[in-house]
Every structure is written in structure tokens, then in C-alpha cells.
Scaffold this motif. Structure first.
Motif, short mmCIF file in Angstrom:
data_model
loop_
_atom_site.label_atom_id
_atom_site.label_comp_id
_atom_site.label_asym_id
_atom_site.label_seq_id
_atom_site.Cartn_x
_atom_site.Cartn_y
_atom_site.Cartn_z
N UNK A 143 0.85 -1.20 0.00
CA UNK A 143 0.00 0.00 0.00
C UNK A 143 0.88 1.25 0.00
N UNK A 144 1.92 1.26 0.83
CA UNK A 144 2.83 2.40 0.91
C UNK A 144 3.52 2.64 -0.43
N UNK A 145 3.94 1.57 -1.07
CA UNK A 145 4.60 1.71 -2.37
C UNK A 145 3.65 2.31 -3.41
N UNK A 146 2.43 1.85 -3.41
CA UNK A 146 1.45 2.35 -4.39
C UNK A 146 1.10 3.82 -4.12
N UNK A 147 1.33 4.26 -2.89
CA UNK A 147 1.09 5.66 -2.55
C UNK A 147 2.36 6.50 -2.71
N UNK A 148 3.45 5.86 -3.14
CA UNK A 148 4.70 6.56 -3.35
C UNK A 148 5.52 6.76 -2.08
N UNK A 149 5.16 6.05 -1.02
CA UNK A 149 5.88 6.18 0.26
C UNK A 149 6.95 5.10 0.38
N UNK A 150 8.01 5.27 -0.37
CA UNK A 150 9.05 4.24 -0.41
C UNK A 150 9.74 4.06 0.94
N UNK A 151 10.01 5.16 1.63
CA UNK A 151 10.68 5.07 2.92
C UNK A 151 9.83 4.29 3.93
N UNK A 152 8.54 4.52 3.89
CA UNK A 152 7.65 3.78 4.78
C UNK A 152 7.62 2.30 4.43
N UNK A 153 7.66 2.02 3.13
CA UNK A 153 7.68 0.63 2.70
C UNK A 153 8.94 -0.08 3.18
N UNK A 154 10.06 0.65 3.16
CA UNK A 154 11.31 0.09 3.67
C UNK A 154 11.22 -0.19 5.16
N UNK A 155 10.53 0.69 5.88
CA UNK A 155 10.32 0.46 7.31
C UNK A 155 9.50 -0.81 7.53
N UNK A 156 8.46 -0.97 6.73
CA UNK A 156 7.63 -2.18 6.83
C UNK A 156 8.47 -3.42 6.56
N UNK A 157 9.37 -3.31 5.59
CA UNK A 157 10.25 -4.44 5.29
C UNK A 157 11.13 -4.78 6.49
N UNK A 158 11.60 -3.77 7.19
CA UNK A 158 12.44 -4.02 8.36
C UNK A 158 11.63 -4.67 9.48
N UNK A 159 10.36 -4.32 9.60
CA UNK A 159 9.50 -4.94 10.61
C UNK A 159 9.29 -6.41 10.28
N UNK A 160 9.11 -6.72 9.01
CA UNK A 160 8.95 -8.12 8.61
C UNK A 160 10.20 -8.91 8.94
N UNK A 161 11.36 -8.32 8.64
CA UNK A 161 12.63 -9.00 8.93
C UNK A 161 12.77 -9.29 10.42
N UNK A 162 12.33 -8.35 11.24
CA UNK A 162 12.42 -8.53 12.69
C UNK A 162 11.50 -9.63 13.18
N UNK A 163 10.39 -9.84 12.49
CA UNK A 163 9.40 -10.83 12.93
C UNK A 163 9.72 -12.23 12.41
N UNK A 164 10.00 -12.34 11.13
CA UNK A 164 10.18 -13.70 10.57
C UNK A 164 11.47 -13.88 9.78
N UNK A 165 12.35 -12.87 9.78
CA UNK A 165 13.60 -13.01 9.07
C UNK A 165 13.49 -12.62 7.61
N UNK A 166 14.57 -12.81 6.89
CA UNK A 166 14.61 -12.40 5.48
C UNK A 166 14.32 -13.54 4.51
N UNK A 167 14.05 -14.72 5.04
CA UNK A 167 13.76 -15.86 4.16
C UNK A 167 12.28 -16.15 4.03
N UNK A 168 11.44 -15.48 4.81
CA UNK A 168 10.00 -15.75 4.72
C UNK A 168 9.43 -15.11 3.46
#
Length: 207
Positions: free
Chosen positions: A162-187
Motif C-alpha cells: 500500500x505504501x509503495x502504491x502511494x509513493x511512500x518508499x521510505x515507509x515501505x522500507x520500514x515495513x520491510x524491516x518490521x517483517x525481517x524482525x518478525x520472521x527473518x529475510x527468508x520468509x
């Protein structure tokens, strides 16, 4: 003269008995040696053999509310649906979204379950609104899902898109970091959002 010899003999016997005394030999009494402890001060473990008069209790710490053991956490930390009727209705709505792509109907089905605050339900309602182009309502439901479960990794993924489609790339990167913290980078959630971030801005997203 004889009495003098007897006196000397008695004093000698008394002195011999005093020298043989364990207390005197160990340095006890007066101001010398170990102060009457009977433990040599040259012993590096002096005092270690003594039994404490009181037992020290180890401090206990309260468990933080809502915490779970790491072993009990699912890899992607999705919330379970235990009620059979609820699960069946959720499955129907799930198929409506992913098999039929009928998002308006899916929203009605999901709301009819009566579990709007369940993170799985709120996330799919948000997803459906996003697919219908209603980004404001979509955001409301994504936020609702994360309020119910801050570690709901699928919501972090979909909300990141959703953030990417709204042009919020920095927010999308933050979401990616939250995912990494929860399930790692292989999920799959991490891989999906990471792949979307690699695409040029404005590219249509699959999910």
C-alpha cells in the motif's frame, strides 16, 4: 629448697600444658593470628567453608503481559482461527478474494463474520479495499489489524505494498524491516515486499 623445686616443677608442667592447648596453637586469644576463627588467613578459600546463617532468595521478575516464548511463535506470527464456523466463513471469503477476485463481496463476507478486530479479518478487508482503489478505507483496516496484532507479518507486507502504491518508499522500507524482525529475510512476506521495492516506481504490483 625442696619446696622451691616443687614450685618450679609445677610451673613447668603448667607451661607445657598451656603450649599444648589447641586454642593457643591456632593463634586464638589475645590480639594475634586469626582472631579466634580457627581459619588460617593464608588459605585463599578462608570463609568459604562457613555455612551462611540465612538463605539468600533469588529475585523473581514479573513476566511481561502478552509475551510468548520464541519457540511457540509461528514463523510468520499469523493469528490462528480456532472456531470452526468462523474458520469456515473466513475460508469462503478468502476464496472469494484469491480465487474469484470479487473484493466487494469478500468485504461483505468478512464483515458478516462479526470478528472485525481479528487481525486476519481486518487485514483482508484492508487488502480488498486497496484492490478496489479505496486507499483511505484500506489504511483504516490495516491499522486496525496491526493494533490487534503488532506482529501480524502479512499485514506489514500488504500495508508495505500500500505504501509503495502511494509513493511512500521510505515507509515501505520500514515495513520491510518490521517483517525481517518478525520472521527473518527468508520468509515469503519479506521476499515479496523486497521484490516489489526493487521495481521502478509506478509499476503495477501483483499483490
Amino acid at each position: 629448697m625442696i619446696s622451691g623445686m616443687i614450685r618450679i616443677l609445677v610451673l613447668g608442667t603448667f607451661a607445657a600444658a598451656l603450649l599444648a592447648s589447641p586454642t593457643f596453637a591456632a593463634g586464638g586469644g589475645g590480639g594475634g593470628g586469626g582472631g579466634g576463627s580457627g581459619i588460617s588467613t593464608s588459605d585463599p578459600y578462608a570463609g568459604a567453608y562457613a555455612t551462611p546463617s540465612t538463605t539468600t532468595t533469588q529475585p523473581t521478575y514479573p513476566r511481561r503481559p502478552g509475551t510468548k516464548a520464541s519457540k511457540a511463535r509461528k514463523p510468520n506470527n499469523q493469528s490462528s482461527i480456532d472456531d470452526p464456523a468462523f474458520a469456515a466463513g473466513y475460508r469462503v471469503a478468502y476464496d472469494t478474494i484469491y480465487e474469484r477476485n470479487d473484493y466487494a463481496v469478500a468485504i461483505e463476507q468478512l464483515k458478516a463474520l462479526g470478528h472485525d478486530d481479528h487481525p486476519n479479518v481486518a487485514n483482508l478487508i484492508g487488502y480488498s479495499y486497496r484492490k478496489l482503489g479505496d486507499y483511505k478505507q484500506s489504511q483504516v483496516w490495516y491499522e486496525r489489524a496491526l493494533k490487534a496484532d503488532p506482529n501480524h507479518v502479512l499485514t506489514w507486507q500488504y500495508y508495505g505494498l500500500w505504501q509503495l502504491e502511494q509513493g511512500n518508499r521510505e515507509q515501505a522500507l520500514y515495513h520491510l524491516s518490521r517483517i525481517a524482525a518478525i520472521c527473518g529475510t527468508d520468509c515469503e512476506e519479506y521476499k515479496s515486499l523486497a521484490a516489489a521495492l526493487e521495481k521502478p516506481t509506478g509499476t503495477a504490483l501483483v499483490y
